[in-house]
Design an enzyme around this catalytic site. Sequence first.
Site, PDB file in Angstrom:
ATOM      1  N   HIS A  28       0.836  -1.200   0.000  1.00  0.00           N
ATOM      2  CA  HIS A  28       0.000   0.000   0.000  1.00  0.00           C
ATOM      3  C   HIS A  28       0.870   1.249   0.000  1.00  0.00           C
ATOM      4  O   HIS A  28       2.029   1.217   0.395  1.00  0.00           O
ATOM      5  CB  HIS A  28      -0.947   0.008   1.204  1.00  0.00           C
ATOM      6  CG  HIS A  28      -0.249  -0.136   2.521  1.00  0.00           C
ATOM      7  ND1 HIS A  28       0.123  -1.364   3.021  1.00  0.00           N
ATOM      8  CD2 HIS A  28       0.146   0.771   3.431  1.00  0.00           C
ATOM      9  CE1 HIS A  28       0.705  -1.199   4.185  1.00  0.00           C
ATOM     10  NE2 HIS A  28       0.751   0.089   4.458  1.00  0.00           N
ATOM     11  N   GLY A  29       0.265   2.334  -0.471  1.00  0.00           N
ATOM     12  CA  GLY A  29       0.964   3.608  -0.507  1.00  0.00           C
ATOM     13  C   GLY A  29      -0.002   4.732  -0.833  1.00  0.00           C
ATOM     14  O   GLY A  29      -1.160   4.492  -1.172  1.00  0.00           O
TER      15      GLY A  29
END
Length: 149
Positions: free
Chosen positions: A67-68
């Site tokens: 995730h980011g």
Amino acid sequence: MKLGDYLAKDFVLPELLSENKSDTLKELIAPLGVKYPEMDTDLAVRVLLDREQLGTTGIGDGIAIPHGKLENLEKVIVLVGRSFKGIEFDALDQKPCFIFFLVLAPEQAAGLHLRILAQISRLLKDKTFRQSLLEADGSEELWGLLKSV
């Protein structure tokens, strides 16, 4: 909150072919470049790899949740991939990952981003759900399973 609200049918990849972390992230991100040609997918991969430097998102039990956050993203996007052979992803349990849920969120959506990660984590703790993901026959069946959760 339904995870299916942040997922699109063409963001479900029933058979990842990559063999390492970097290539897997590129393969998972690729459908975004098709659907959103204006998106800088190279930047998205760099953001995800930078996040991996902080600590692996391979959480064990064959699961990775990379995730980011991206500055110019308008909404949270979830992509799902599955590998039949398993991919080395530096998982906490040192085992290959088979199930991938990738989450990209706008910079300003921290609360929503965390709620979605928590929802994914809850779903994937269910061994029966994980088994259903692994056994689903192709993208149609995978999509049917995911759009309702």
